[in-house]
Scaffold this motif. Structure first.
Motif, PDB file in Angstrom:
ATOM      1  N   THR A  14       0.745  -1.358  -0.019  1.00 35.32           N
ATOM      2  CA  THR A  14       0.092  -0.100   0.099  1.00 35.32           C
ATOM      3  C   THR A  14       0.828   1.133  -0.111  1.00 35.32           C
ATOM      4  N   GLY A  25      -1.585   1.019 -10.740  1.00 34.34           N
ATOM      5  CA  GLY A  25      -2.502   0.776 -11.983  1.00 34.34           C
ATOM      6  C   GLY A  25      -2.248  -0.177 -12.824  1.00 34.34           C
ATOM      7  N   GLY A  28      -3.065  -3.454 -11.087  1.00 34.33           N
ATOM      8  CA  GLY A  28      -4.185  -3.809 -10.584  1.00 34.33           C
ATOM      9  C   GLY A  28      -4.403  -3.772  -9.035  1.00 34.33           C
ATOM     10  N   ILE A  29      -3.564  -3.035  -8.408  1.00 31.11           N
ATOM     11  CA  ILE A  29      -3.955  -2.782  -7.131  1.00 31.11           C
ATOM     12  C   ILE A  29      -5.045  -1.695  -6.823  1.00 31.11           C
ATOM     13  N   LYS A  30      -6.178  -2.208  -6.078  1.00 32.11           N
ATOM     14  CA  LYS A  30      -7.308  -1.398  -5.760  1.00 32.11           C
ATOM     15  C   LYS A  30      -7.099  -0.277  -4.761  1.00 32.11           C
ATOM     16  N   GLY A  31      -7.562   0.882  -5.025  1.00 34.78           N
ATOM     17  CA  GLY A  31      -7.365   2.138  -4.290  1.00 34.78           C
ATOM     18  C   GLY A  31      -7.452   3.312  -4.879  1.00 34.78           C
ATOM     19  N   ASP A  32      -7.092   4.406  -4.275  1.00 36.16           N
ATOM     20  CA  ASP A  32      -7.277   5.924  -4.783  1.00 36.16           C
ATOM     21  C   ASP A  32      -5.751   6.291  -4.656  1.00 36.16           C
ATOM     22  N   ASP A 119     -14.221   4.364 -16.581  1.00 33.54           N
ATOM     23  CA  ASP A 119     -13.056   3.565 -17.421  1.00 33.54           C
ATOM     24  C   ASP A 119     -12.323   4.573 -18.291  1.00 33.54           C
ATOM     25  N   SER A 337      -4.515  -8.776 -12.798  1.00 34.26           N
ATOM     26  CA  SER A 337      -4.694  -7.852 -11.725  1.00 34.26           C
ATOM     27  C   SER A 337      -4.726  -8.416 -10.250  1.00 34.26           C
ATOM     28  N   GLU A 338      -4.505  -7.915  -9.349  1.00 34.73           N
ATOM     29  CA  GLU A 338      -4.581  -8.330  -7.790  1.00 34.73           C
ATOM     30  C   GLU A 338      -5.658  -9.130  -7.531  1.00 34.73           C
ATOM     31  N   ASP A 339      -6.964  -8.609  -7.982  1.00 36.72           N
ATOM     32  CA  ASP A 339      -8.382  -8.970  -7.720  1.00 36.72           C
ATOM     33  C   ASP A 339      -8.797 -10.031  -8.829  1.00 36.72           C
ATOM     34  N   SER A 341      -9.716  -9.246 -11.776  1.00 35.66           N
ATOM     35  CA  SER A 341     -10.617  -9.009 -12.466  1.00 35.66           C
ATOM     36  C   SER A 341      -9.990  -8.924 -14.015  1.00 35.66           C
TER      37      SER A 341
END
Length: 548
Positions: A14, A25, A28-32, A119, A337-339, A341
């Motif tokens: 993080t 990005g 594919g790490i989720k977060g702002d 997107d 991606s990490e998740d 998706s």
């Protein structure tokens, strides 16, 4: 799994994503985290502080079991290399053609999702960020000029060509075309034009400002090379042993190629057989090439699953993309991606080709797809809580990954998959290329003499032309790939050796396990255990696998 070490690994990812939004990005790490990475000197110092602080905290933590031991081993090895490279000033030499920042920026856009208006706004934002990112990168390159720590002039010249090609081939127009004339069309077009202008400005900078200060020599010398090898291999390299071994390995493979050519066209020489295969085992259009690639990827997945590997359902989706206008000379892979998706993808540069030699490229399907990179990198994403987040998304080691992928080519041969005309010769030709890479990369960067018999054929001392001659005549690389490959070796020291030296480490670890297991050795179970470990430096590979 929850432990202080795993929590630190999660925290590190993080924290790093906040300092490198483009990395976040791309993987594919989720977060702002924003969209623009600062590549300037102060930001580089911040990232180095994160490496150093995390390593110190890691060393102060107690292990709670084998998973913690593995996570600590891998994180400590990687973080120490990152610290050492920064302290050596490698961050100031921020140009690596063709696989460095100039291509990564293109990949950053190519990997963006494109299903919703949100997107597409992200696509526009990423393209708008390219001028800012290249501006901060120039600050770091200028710091290298001031410190007298620059890359070779060849990298500057080739980097300028790559940047200008990105602009002139309008690498993002394919996405604008896909979007059409919707509400964001003007915004996307303006963002793309800003990116193209930034690439053109980067080309001008490299030619006019940077190149006059760049060093003349392509080779980086032994000290820098050994540090680079620790980064790419996760191992302390004996370069002289590797150089001698690779020449012997090249000779062994060449003998095997001659025997294989004799089976294809008795009485014909190897060059004649290759010309015959080029003329008879190929497809003539990009559309046919893509269809062939998709069929081979799918066939490999279906043949492996449940038989030689247990493939997670999420990994049965493997995307195949052709790449037009790319500077890369060879195919490559990007992980899920990490998740999960976004699926894993193999990317196949078209270059200026109008004919595609499928006999020579089947082995690359197995290398980039399955049982190669997709199984290894993808498995780390679905391996559950036995692998730290650091290992899953950040801690790849080229020698481990590329060694596995080359091992996967040999495994495909063991499985009898090279049945179509010439395809086994294609596998051997690819292996010869990887052996040639080792002698070129080590010999060129360290300034080693060629062995006497080789010197009579190619010349006594390494330079660009000798490297190109060895690569084309001994590695027998396709013409469209040769020049960018040599440029790559010059700009990315010790990466080209990862394939063969990594394969040697994987084969050695497997053979050790077979000898220890005797008649009870289960190759499928060994593969499963090996892939579930995640990435490991080659110095630790055999010992970690021995403990499974």
């Amino acid at each position: 799994m929850t432990s202080p070490i795993f929590a630190l690994a999660d925290e590190y990812i993080t924290s790093y994503a906040q300092l490198d939004p483009m990395f976040a990005g791309a993987v594919g790490i989720k977060g702002d985290f924003g969209v623009a990475t600062d590549f300037g000197p102060d930001a580089e110092a911040q990232r180095a502080k994160l490496y150093r602080d995390t390593l110190a905290r890691l060393n102060a933590l107690d292990s709670t079991g084998p998973a913690d031991d593995l996570a600590r081993l891998h994180m400590a090895e990687r973080l120490q290399v990152f610290v050492d490279r920064h302290d050596a000033g490698e961050w100031r030499r921020a140009l690596r053609v063709p696989y460095g920042l100039l291509q990564t920026l293109v990949g950053y856009i190519d990997l963006a999702p494109r299903e919703t208006e949100t997107d597409w706004r992200l696509n526009a934002a990423r393209m708008r960020a390219i001028p800012e990112m290249l501006a901060t990168w120039r600050q770091t390159m200028n710091a290298g000029i001031e410190a007298g720590e620059t890359v070779a002039v060849r990298q500057a010249v080739e980097g300028a060509k790559q940047a200008r090609r990105n602009a002139e081939s309008r690498v993002f127009d394919k996405h604008l075309k896909a979007y059409g004339d919707g509400a964001l069309a003007n915004e996307l077009r303006e963002a793309a034009e800003a990116a193209y202008a930034a690439f053109a400005a980067a080309a001008d900078y490299l030619e006019r400002t940077y190149a006059p200060h760049a060093v003349a020599e392509d080779g980086v010398g032994e000290e820098r090379y050994l540090l680079a090898a620790r980064s790419t291999l996760g191992a302390v390299l004996d370069p002289h042993d590797a150089y001698a071994w690779a020449w012997d390995e090249l000779h062994r493979i060449e003998d095997e190629m001659e025997a294989e050519a004799e089976r294809i066209l008795p009485g014909a020489g190897l060059s004649e057989v290759i010309a015959h295969l080029d003329a008879t085992v190929a497809v003539d259009t990009a559309e046919e090439y893509l269809a062939w690639l998709q069929a081979k990827h799918r066939g490999a997945l279906e043949a492996l699953n449940g038989v030689h590997f247990d493939i997670a359902p999420e990994l049965m989706n493997l995307d195949v993309q052709l790449v037009h206008g790319s500077s890369a000379g060879s195919a490559y892979y990007t992980g899920p991606s990490e998740d999960l998706s976004r699926p894993g993808r193999t990317w196949w540069p078209v270059a200026d080709r109008e004919r595609f030699r499928t006999w020579a490229e089947l082995t690359t399907v197995f290398h980039e797809g399955v049982p190669g990179h997709h199984l290894q990198i993808g498995q780390s994403k679905v391996a559950g809580d036995g692998i730290s987040r650091f290992a899953k998304v950040f801690g790849s080691v080229s020698g481990h990954a590329e060694g596995w992928a080359l091992y996967a080519e040999r495994l495909s041969d063991d499985l009898g998959w090279f049945t179509e005309p010439g395809t086994r010769l294609g596998m051997l030709k690819g292996s010869a290329l990887r052996a040639a890479r080792v002698v070129i990369d080590v010999g060129w960067h360290l300034g080693l003499p060629l062995p006497a018999a080789e010197a009579k054929r190619h010349g006594g001392q390494w330079d660009f032309d000798v490297a190109l001659d060895v690569l084309t005549s001994r590695g027998r690389i396709a013409e469209h790939r040769a020049h960018p490959e040599i440029v790559r070796y010059a700009g990315w020291p010790a990466q080209a050796i990862c394939y063969k030296l990594g394969e040697r480490a994987w084969i050695g670890a497997r053979d050790e396990a077979k000898a220890a297991g005797g008649a009870g050795f289960d190759l499928k179970a060994w593969h499963t255990a090996a892939l579930n470990l995640g990435p490991i430096g080659l110095d630790n590979l055999a010992s970690v696998l021995r403990g499974q």
